[in-house]
Design a protein around this motif. Structure first.
Motif, mmCIF file in Angstrom:
data_model
loop_
_atom_site.group_PDB
_atom_site.id
_atom_site.type_symbol
_atom_site.label_atom_id
_atom_site.label_comp_id
_atom_site.label_asym_id
_atom_site.label_seq_id
_atom_site.Cartn_x
_atom_site.Cartn_y
_atom_site.Cartn_z
ATOM 1 N N ALA A 157 0.812 -1.225 0.000
ATOM 2 C CA ALA A 157 0.000 0.000 0.000
ATOM 3 C C ALA A 157 0.840 1.267 0.000
ATOM 4 C CB ALA A 157 -0.941 0.008 1.207
ATOM 5 N N ASN A 158 2.054 1.192 0.560
ATOM 6 C CA ASN A 158 2.841 2.418 0.727
ATOM 7 C C ASN A 158 4.257 2.333 0.169
ATOM 8 O OD1 ASN A 158 4.231 0.809 2.583
ATOM 9 N ND2 ASN A 158 3.185 1.690 4.364
ATOM 10 N N GLU A 159 4.581 1.250 -0.544
ATOM 11 C CA GLU A 159 5.965 1.061 -0.966
ATOM 12 C C GLU A 159 6.423 2.116 -1.973
ATOM 13 O OE1 GLU A 159 6.389 -2.816 -2.556
ATOM 14 O OE2 GLU A 159 4.812 -2.616 -4.065
ATOM 15 N N MET A 160 5.517 2.598 -2.828
ATOM 16 C CA MET A 160 5.907 3.648 -3.768
ATOM 17 C C MET A 160 6.236 4.945 -3.028
ATOM 18 S SD MET A 160 3.846 5.290 -6.996
ATOM 19 C CE MET A 160 4.573 6.642 -7.938
ATOM 20 N N ALA A 161 5.382 5.329 -2.087
ATOM 21 C CA ALA A 161 5.632 6.537 -1.308
ATOM 22 C C ALA A 161 6.919 6.406 -0.501
ATOM 23 C CB ALA A 161 4.450 6.817 -0.378
ATOM 24 N N PHE A 162 7.148 5.236 0.054
ATOM 25 C CA PHE A 162 8.363 4.972 0.830
ATOM 26 C C PHE A 162 9.602 5.108 -0.046
ATOM 27 C CE2 PHE A 162 11.239 1.704 2.862
ATOM 28 C CZ PHE A 162 11.559 2.474 3.978
ATOM 29 N N VAL A 164 9.908 6.729 -2.945
ATOM 30 C CA VAL A 164 10.063 8.114 -3.385
ATOM 31 C C VAL A 164 10.661 8.964 -2.268
ATOM 32 C CG1 VAL A 164 8.784 10.210 -4.004
ATOM 33 C CG2 VAL A 164 8.275 8.052 -5.150
ATOM 34 N N ALA A 165 10.173 8.772 -1.044
ATOM 35 C CA ALA A 165 10.677 9.557 0.091
ATOM 36 C C ALA A 165 12.164 9.317 0.310
ATOM 37 C CB ALA A 165 9.886 9.205 1.348
ATOM 38 N N LYS A 166 12.607 8.076 0.221
ATOM 39 C CA LYS A 166 14.029 7.778 0.403
ATOM 40 C C LYS A 166 14.864 8.378 -0.724
ATOM 41 C CE LYS A 166 15.389 3.939 2.250
ATOM 42 N NZ LYS A 166 15.662 2.518 2.554
ATOM 43 N N GLN A 167 14.321 8.354 -1.940
ATOM 44 C CA GLN A 167 15.039 8.942 -3.073
ATOM 45 C C GLN A 167 15.159 10.456 -2.916
ATOM 46 O OE1 GLN A 167 13.565 7.628 -6.834
ATOM 47 N NE2 GLN A 167 14.904 8.932 -8.042
ATOM 48 N N ILE A 168 14.100 11.094 -2.448
ATOM 49 C CA ILE A 168 14.134 12.544 -2.219
ATOM 50 C C ILE A 168 15.195 12.892 -1.178
ATOM 51 C CG2 ILE A 168 12.836 14.489 -1.233
ATOM 52 C CD1 ILE A 168 10.312 13.126 -2.377
ATOM 53 N N ALA A 169 15.188 12.145 -0.063
ATOM 54 C CA ALA A 169 16.143 12.415 1.007
ATOM 55 C C ALA A 169 17.575 12.264 0.521
ATOM 56 C CB ALA A 169 15.875 11.472 2.189
ATOM 57 N N VAL A 294 -1.972 27.017 -7.234
ATOM 58 C CA VAL A 294 -1.265 26.140 -6.297
ATOM 59 C C VAL A 294 -1.602 24.687 -6.602
ATOM 60 C CG1 VAL A 294 -0.923 25.545 -3.872
ATOM 61 C CG2 VAL A 294 -1.317 27.928 -4.520
ATOM 62 N N ARG A 295 -2.884 24.402 -6.842
ATOM 63 C CA ARG A 295 -3.284 23.031 -7.175
ATOM 64 C C ARG A 295 -2.594 22.567 -8.456
ATOM 65 N NH1 ARG A 295 -9.565 23.043 -7.361
ATOM 66 N NH2 ARG A 295 -9.355 25.303 -7.395
ATOM 67 N N SER A 296 -2.504 23.475 -9.420
ATOM 68 C CA SER A 296 -1.856 23.124 -10.682
ATOM 69 C C SER A 296 -0.377 22.830 -10.477
ATOM 70 C CB SER A 296 -2.035 24.284 -11.674
ATOM 71 O OG SER A 296 -1.359 24.008 -12.883
ATOM 72 N N ARG A 297 0.281 23.647 -9.648
ATOM 73 C CA ARG A 297 1.697 23.424 -9.348
ATOM 74 C C ARG A 297 1.905 22.057 -8.699
ATOM 75 N NH1 ARG A 297 6.428 26.423 -10.680
ATOM 76 N NH2 ARG A 297 5.881 28.615 -10.910
ATOM 77 N N LEU A 298 1.056 21.745 -7.722
ATOM 78 C CA LEU A 298 1.194 20.469 -7.023
ATOM 79 C C LEU A 298 0.903 19.298 -7.950
ATOM 80 C CD1 LEU A 298 -0.519 21.382 -3.623
ATOM 81 C CD2 LEU A 298 1.929 21.107 -4.048
ATOM 82 N N SER A 299 -0.127 19.433 -8.786
ATOM 83 C CA SER A 299 -0.479 18.365 -9.729
ATOM 84 C C SER A 299 0.610 18.163 -10.767
ATOM 85 C CB SER A 299 -1.802 18.690 -10.427
ATOM 86 O OG SER A 299 -2.863 18.743 -9.503
ATOM 87 N N GLY A 300 1.344 19.240 -11.078
ATOM 88 C CA GLY A 300 2.392 19.157 -12.083
ATOM 89 C C GLY A 300 3.648 18.477 -11.602
ATOM 90 N N GLY A 301 3.752 18.230 -10.279
ATOM 91 C CA GLY A 301 4.896 17.505 -9.752
ATOM 92 C C GLY A 301 4.611 16.014 -9.711
ATOM 93 N N LEU A 302 5.173 15.338 -8.735
ATOM 94 C CA LEU A 302 4.924 13.901 -8.562
ATOM 95 C C LEU A 302 3.876 13.714 -7.476
ATOM 96 C CD1 LEU A 302 5.627 10.942 -9.164
ATOM 97 C CD2 LEU A 302 7.380 11.096 -7.375
ATOM 98 N N VAL A 303 2.721 13.171 -7.841
ATOM 99 C CA VAL A 303 1.638 12.923 -6.893
ATOM 100 C C VAL A 303 1.648 11.443 -6.528
ATOM 101 C CG1 VAL A 303 -0.848 13.030 -6.501
ATOM 102 C CG2 VAL A 303 0.279 14.814 -7.868
ATOM 103 N N VAL A 304 1.814 11.156 -5.230
ATOM 104 C CA VAL A 304 1.976 9.781 -4.770
ATOM 105 C C VAL A 304 0.871 9.432 -3.771
ATOM 106 C CG1 VAL A 304 3.557 8.099 -3.753
ATOM 107 C CG2 VAL A 304 4.465 10.091 -4.979
ATOM 108 N N PRO A 305 -0.014 8.498 -4.106
ATOM 109 C CA PRO A 305 -1.061 8.090 -3.150
ATOM 110 C C PRO A 305 -0.566 6.969 -2.237
ATOM 111 C CG PRO A 305 -1.435 7.017 -5.243
ATOM 112 C CD PRO A 305 -0.188 7.861 -5.430
ATOM 113 N N ILE A 306 -1.163 6.906 -1.047
ATOM 114 C CA ILE A 306 -0.990 5.757 -0.151
ATOM 115 C C ILE A 306 -2.374 5.150 0.042
ATOM 116 C CG2 ILE A 306 -0.285 4.951 2.123
ATOM 117 C CD1 ILE A 306 1.604 7.299 2.330
ATOM 118 N N SER A 307 -2.523 3.898 -0.289
ATOM 119 C CA SER A 307 -3.838 3.259 -0.202
ATOM 120 C C SER A 307 -4.026 2.604 1.159
ATOM 121 C CB SER A 307 -3.990 2.220 -1.317
ATOM 122 O OG SER A 307 -2.966 1.242 -1.221
ATOM 123 N N GLY A 308 -5.229 2.082 1.408
ATOM 124 C CA GLY A 308 -5.519 1.412 2.666
ATOM 125 C C GLY A 308 -4.659 0.170 2.851
#
Length: 484
Positions: A157-162, A164-169, A294-308
């Motif tokens: 459910a969260n491996e993509m967000a995880f 991406v976060a490590k890559q950003i750091a 602001v919404r457009s700026r955020l949508s234009g980046g990388l949007v990462v969902p975390i599912s249940g």
């Protein structure tokens, strides 16, 4: 106001808060968990409380911080956070003690030592030519020292967000930018704040010279308003634009001039190749309180969902928390108990943490072994309360807008025509009835309205339902639509 006057006002406020809590939870619960709490101080938007034992600190912070916060906000809407610290020999641990000390949030600490960080309660850094004094507007929100990548439990459910976060750091620590901005979204309790904290920790560990700022949206708005009042708005803007890594949490609460200012700051940071990471409870397109740019700026980046969380991930989280409790307190969590919690508590990670904490408390208070019957008895209300679908304010806005054929932006606007006012009042009533949001939070989500406006709307709808059977049936229909 003198220091003595301020101290007296805070003591009177604390007495009112204690009275509200006692009325809400009853005398027995109050005596067990709240009677020994003491108010140390209120600084900016943080209430600092102390407790006489480590266990009580952890239990209150994990299970009752939101209730205490709501009680404070009935008097002071600007209060943003509750911090419970250990009181030793009648004195609370200093607020600026090393962050690796006493844990203070709802996730149990890992048995290994916490990473060594700067000995302050915030990771925010300021331009070297400025000196931000205690209480200055230019300060970040507190970072939880236990929310690291090592303590994060990853699954499907969260491996993509995880990842991406490590890559950003890693990139930010090496003066590089990968995805910018990054927007992580999910419902409450699925790990967004944990990942933002973990990014801050990892970058800070790799390069302590980085200017890292973590802010909740409420904190951002408070800082901006304070800077305007102190006629230092330009300094605030320049400070934000000089950061290397900006992390904004609870984006759904940002609105008004603060949201506009964030939009300008976001543009400047992106132009200057600075890293921005934002977290919210809905996709950017659904954050209707934000400016379209602001919404457009955020949508234009990388949007990462975390599912249940699925069963496998829930079991992994419960096992990790059980292992930590075993290491800390010495009790045993049998495999059937871990399996029961994983299958029965299906809402989110915080409830899984809360379930383990309840069993720890039951074991310590009664001496009863941790078994499935004890779990059934201890967690029954938690399971029943969480079985229903969690309703979000965005869901309410969508359903009410569609049912009454009123655009969502009209529900958030200042329009006072009858065709807008009644649906808006009904939406506020549903938000109070079906969500755990406080009145000030609901007001902020409905176009920045005062909590008294929300209370008026709730009482107005309650009154109308008594006299209008058809309206009552209509609202029940809306509730069923939201809970399906």
């Amino acid at each position: 106001m003198t220091d003595s006057d301020s101290g007296q006002a805070q003591r009177e406020l604390w007495n009112r808060v204690r009275a509200r809590i006692k009325t809400a939870v009853g005398n027995d619960v109050f005596t067990s968990w709240f009677a020994s709490l003491e108010l140390e101080e209120i600084v900016d938007d943080v209430v600092h409380l102390s407790a006489p034992t480590r266990f009580l600190c952890s239990w209150v912070q994990s299970n009752y911080a939101e209730r205490i916060l709501e009680a404070f906000r009935q008097d002071v809407a600007e209060i943003g956070r509750i911090q419970v610290t250990l009181r030793v020999n009648g004195q609370a641990r200093p607020r600026f003690a090393p962050v690796a000390a006493e844990p203070s949030t709802n996730e149990a600490p890992a048995p290994q030592a916490a990473p060594t960080l700067a000995p302050v309660s915030t990771i925010a850094r300021f331009p070297r030519e400025s000196t931000a004094a205690k209480g200055d507007a230019l300060s970040g929100s507190a970072i939880d020292p236990r929310m690291t990548f090592d303590s994060f439990v990853a699954g499907e459910a969260n491996e993509m967000a995880f990842g991406v976060a490590k890559q950003i750091a890693n990139a930010a620590a090496n003066n590089a930018v990968t995805f910018n901005p990054v927007y992580i979204h999910s419902t409450v309790g699925l790990g967004k704040s944990h990942l933002l904290n973990a990014i801050a920790h990892a970058v800070q560990q790799a390069d302590s010279s980085k200017n890292i700022v973590y802010l909740t949206a409420d904190h951002f708005m408070y800082h901006f308003i304070t800077a305007v009042q102190r006629q230092s708005a330009l300094g605030f803007k320049e400070w934000l634009r000089r950061v290397d890594l900006l992390l904004i949490d609870d984006m759904q609460f940002l609105q008004g001039k603060s949201a506009t200012e964030f939009g300008h700051t976001l543009g400047t940071l992106l132009t200057g190749a600075k890293q921005v990471v934002v977290a919210g409870d809905a996709p950017p397109r659904d954050l209707e309180m934000l400016d379209e740019r602001v919404r457009s700026r955020l949508s234009g980046g990388l949007v990462v969902p975390i599912s249940g969380f699925d069963l496998e991930l829930r079991r992994a989280i419960v096992q990790r928390r059980a292992d930590q409790s075993t290491a800390r307190y010495g009790m045993h969590f049998p495999a059937p108990v871990i399996d029961y919690i994983s299958r029965a508590v299906i809402s989110h990670g915080r409830d899984l943490d809360g379930a383990v904490n309840r069993l720890v408390a039951a074991n310590q208070l009664t001496g009863e072994l941790i078994t499935v019957p004890l779990a059934e008895k201890t967690l029954g209300d938690l399971i029943r309360n969480r079985e229903a679908r969690r309703v979000r304010i965005e869901d309410i806005l969508r359903i009410v807008s569609r049912h009454y054929k009123v655009p969502r932006n009209e529900l958030l606007s200042a329009r006072r025509s009858r065709d807008v006012v009644r649906p808006r009042q009904i939406a506020m009533f549903l938000a109070k009835a079906l969500t755990s949001r406080s009145l000030p939070e609901i007001g902020r989500r409905f176009g920045g309205r005062d909590h008294t406006t929300v209370l008026h709307s709730v009482r107005k709808v309650e009154s109308m339902i008594k006299d209008d059977v058809e309206l009552g049936q209509e609202i029940e229909l809306l509730k069923r639509m939201l809970e399906e």
